[in-house]
Enzyme design. Structure first.
Site, PDB file in Angstrom:
ATOM      1  N   GLU A   1      -5.187   1.959 -43.737  1.00 64.77           N
ATOM      2  CA  GLU A   1      -5.860   2.272 -42.473  1.00 64.77           C
ATOM      3  C   GLU A   1      -7.374   2.401 -42.562  1.00 64.77           C
ATOM      4  OE1 GLU A   1      -1.617   3.059 -41.869  1.00 64.77           O
ATOM      5  OE2 GLU A   1      -3.029   3.533 -43.482  1.00 64.77           O
TER       6      GLU A   1
ATOM      7  N   GLY B   1       1.856  -1.175 -37.526  1.00 68.01           N
ATOM      8  CA  GLY B   1       1.860  -1.196 -36.068  1.00 68.01           C
ATOM      9  C   GLY B   1       1.159  -2.435 -35.553  1.00 68.01           C
TER      10      GLY B   1
ATOM     11  N   ASP C   1      -1.243   7.512 -41.076  1.00 68.16           N
ATOM     12  CA  ASP C   1      -0.455   8.302 -40.131  1.00 68.16           C
ATOM     13  C   ASP C   1       1.022   8.079 -40.421  1.00 68.16           C
ATOM     14  OD1 ASP C   1      -0.355   5.669 -39.123  1.00 68.16           O
ATOM     15  OD2 ASP C   1      -0.279   6.341 -37.045  1.00 68.16           O
TER      16      ASP C   1
ATOM     17  N   GLY D   1       2.762   1.501 -40.401  1.00 64.10           N
ATOM     18  CA  GLY D   1       3.957   1.850 -39.654  1.00 64.10           C
ATOM     19  C   GLY D   1       5.242   1.432 -40.334  1.00 64.10           C
TER      20      GLY D   1
END
Length: 357
Positions: A137, A66, A145, A114
């Site tokens: 992360e 992301g 995630d 992502g």
């Protein structure tokens, strides 16, 4: 005029999605996630499109994750854009997982965070010898995630726990072993494969391009990893790794040193998320859990501090708060998983399937 951040075209009967931010290694933005969601819904009901290919522009990778610079700006200005971005992104991840047509992800180069979300839930996931993938992360004070907790909690033994906590960039053999990809192909012949996919079903076209899977380091480390990462407490895991390091286990030593640099809060939340995700029945339930945890982390100290240290100031010296594992408040950890009330993300795979029928 600048080019769109994501490109769509139909070649023969192949729908092609190209993430188009090569200078940023195709880092995913909210607009890109929205556009992908919309075109996938459209193509799912289009008889002219028989299968879908997702790839990245440039030579550096499919997607480096992301757009964390945009997330940092949103956090530091008190915005709500990240919350909305994640809601759209997680709906996209769920749709990819349930997609009614072959979804072919070309996982060349960097495929992080992502980028895993837009690839590893697909039906045909292709890595190359250049693939470097993972969920890094914890390095920025966040947790895996985009369904990463669901995938890694189901990896063989404790290999997924090791990958999630250390956040290491993994080569194709380990990505295949973790279950994040299906086949290894030669990137030098990828364009030939893509041309074949324009008129040939992926199951048939792939046969001539699949290479033997190389040996996985993670698989060879299973015996000590399964023991070291068995605990539900990060403190115990660190003690076990240090004990192994004392016997000359260099991989365990490196892992313990890596964990020592991560956000203590992120490590504990990651481990708890993995253990809970393993007990969940569906990807959607895991995404909903990740959304709850993610929104709580948006309000934390460590997430913006981690981004600052890695990509804003680039001093790579985050000041975590709290700085020690034993100082992390258990009550805060537990509250991170509590329902969000009116802000709850509700993903119904049947509803998404209805949308594409």
């Amino acid at each position: 005029m600048s080019e769109p951040e994501v490109l769509f075209e139909v070649r023969g009967t192949l729908g092609v999605i190209t993430l188009n931010r090569p200078r940023a290694v195709n880092a995913l933005t909210a607009a890109m996630a929205t556009a992908m969601l919309e075109i996938l819904v459209e193509w799912a009901d289009d008889p002219a499109v028989s299968q879908v290919l997702v790839r990245g522009a440039g030579e550096r990778g499919l997607c480096a994750g992301g757009d964390i610079v945009a997330i940092y700006r949103d956090i530091t200005t008190g915005g709500r854009q990240t919350e909305n971005f994640w809601a759209t992104e997680y709906r996209l991840n769920s749709l990819i997982n349930a997609y009614p047509k072959p979804y072919i992800a070309y996982m060349d180069g960097l495929v992080l965070g992502g980028g895993v979300g837009v690839s590893a839930h697909g039906s045909h996931r292709l890595v190359t010898t250049r693939t470097r993938s993972g969920m890094p992360e914890t390095t920025i004070g966040f947790v895996p995630d985009v369904g990463g907790t669901y995938l890694l909690s189901r990896a063989p033994g404790q290999s997924g726990t090791h990958a999630a906590l250390t956040g290491e960039h993994l080569g194709p053999a380990d990505v295949l072993y973790l279950g994040l990809a299906d086949h290894l192909i030669d990137f030098q012949h990828a364009e030939e494969l893509f041309v074949a996919l324009e008129k040939t079903p992926v199951g048939e076209a792939l046969r001539s391009y699949i290479l033997p899977a190389p040996a996985s380091d993670l698989e060879s480390w299973r015996s000590w990893m399964d023991e070291a990462y068995a605990s539900n407490r990060v403190e115990d895991i660190l003690i076990a790794l240090q004990a192994l390091a004392g016997t000359g286990n260099e991989e365990a030593r490196r892992a313990s040193e890596t964990l020592g640099r991560k956000s203590p809060t992120a490590l504990k939340l990651t481990l708890a998320s993995l253990r809970r995700a393993k007990e969940l029945d569906t990807l959607e339930e895991a995404l909903e859990q990740e959304y709850r945890v993610g929104l709580r982390i948006l309000e934390s100290h460590d997430f913006p501090e981690g981004i600052r240290a890695q990509v804003i100031d680039k001093d790579h010296s985050p000041a975590w708060n709290p700085a020690k594992l034993e100082e992390v408040d258990t009550a805060i950890l537990e509250s991170s998983f509590a329902p969000l009330g009116a802000r709850e993300l509700k993903l119904d795979p049947r509803a998404l399937s209805d949308a594409v029928e």
